[in-house]
Structure formats: structure tokens, C-alpha cells
Write an enzyme that holds these catalytic residues in place. Sequence first.
Site: not given
Ligand code: GLP
Length: 243
Positions: A67, A137, A139, A144
Amino acid sequence: MLIHVASSEEEIGSLGADLIEKLYADKPTAVLGTATGSSPVPLYRELVARHQTGTLSFAKGQFFQLDEYVGVPREHPQSYWRFLCENIVDHIDLPKGGLNVPDERDGNTLDEAAAAYDARIREAGGVDLQILGIGSDGHIGFNEPGGSLSSRTHSGALSRQTRQDNARFFDGDLEQVPTHCITQGLGTIMEARQLLMIATGENKAEAVKELIEGGVSARWPATIIQFHPAVTVLLDEAAASQL
Ligand code: GLP
């Protein structure tokens, strides 16, 4: 689903790197699906270390990122392009052009750009192993809660929860956090041949519980991977604390 509760970040990095090292040993042209966020950082550190000691080469490989934010140029400190360059790509032998990130400029509209990205993944032969983190949440990528469980790469709005979670990367200022993204859809992610989910920290515990013990539901998008035949989940004790 293979679930491993690790005792340290280093162990998570090392177990994940074992899977990726095996993948590239079996198939040097493998396509790796990358993710950003803090969860995969120990894994990238270990992959870079193994590359530097000569046990792992990406010279014939390709990466496809999950993404990207919309409206954030590549050189922006928080672009996912830049994150990947700094955390892994600049330190390994991935060929020039081997890093693919969804790019809003790949079409006249965001929908065209998203469809172009799906086409690029198909042309590359599909993703062999997709690294995933999970949002608090539930995702994955930026899919989402409430979205389609079979979506393709698409643009969308970020939930308030995700923007709040990510504000820490934008001087803690919610106003600076982008509002939109392009993300591989859940249907796209499910086509990867293998999934590697990494979740660490207490704030992931509820999402991890749903991921592993809950029913499959658009309310917790990550639960879709229960249907995937080849999933490895690497957790630390805090993320596993509600299991
Ligand atoms: C972002 C990314 C996700 C990622 C998530 C968790 O929103 N788009 O791909 O998995 O955050 O991030 P973190 O690993 O920093 O908790």
C-alpha cells in the site's frame, strides 16, 4: 495457520528471514510482497544482515509493496517508498526497477492507477510470499473494517483509528496524516502463495485474538486470511496476550 509466539524481536526477525531465505533459495526470481510499519522492521534488519553475510541474494527478485499514501511524494520522509528504501532496498542487491509501490500517477484516475498495479502484479507472476502487519482495528494493507473481503487493489479513505495510530509518524499531528491511500485489496492479498503475518505489542492483542479465534468478518478484515492455506503468524507475547 502456523502460529509462533516468540520471546524477542530478534527471534521474529530470524524466523521470518528463514522463510524468505528458503523462498529465494528455491526460486531466485521470487516476488516478495512487502509491508511497512514497525512490525516488519526486525525482519528487514535480519534480511539485510543475511544479505551482507552472503547467504541471501535478491538479485533476480522483485518486491511489490502492499500500500501507499495518496498525496505523499516518494521523497517524503513518511512515504512507504522511502521507508522500504531506507529499511531494506538500499542495503541489498534488488535490481533497479525491482521495487514496485502503488503509485497514484500510474493512471489518469486513482482507479486506473489501482488497476494498473494489479496488472503489474499479474505480469510478474503473482506474489510468492506476502509480509503483513495488522492494524489495531484489524486492517491489513489499508483494508479498513467494513470493506469488501474480495476487493482488488483500490484507493480508499483511511479510518480515523488508523490515522490516529499513524499520527506518531507525522509529529503526532493528525492534521498532517494523509486521508487516502492505494492498497492491495483483500482478494489481491489472498492470491499470494504464502502469507507471513507479524504482530507485536499490546495494542495488537485484540486484533490478533480476532484474527486467530474470531469468525471471518469484514469487521476485522485480517480474519480473511483464515481461509488461506499457507499462513505463518509470528507474535510477541504482548500481541498474543489475549489468546
Ligand atoms: C499501517 C500499514 C499497515 C501496517 C499497519 C501496522 O497502517 N498500512 O500495512 O500493517 O500500519 O503498523 P505497525 O506495524 O507500525 O503497527
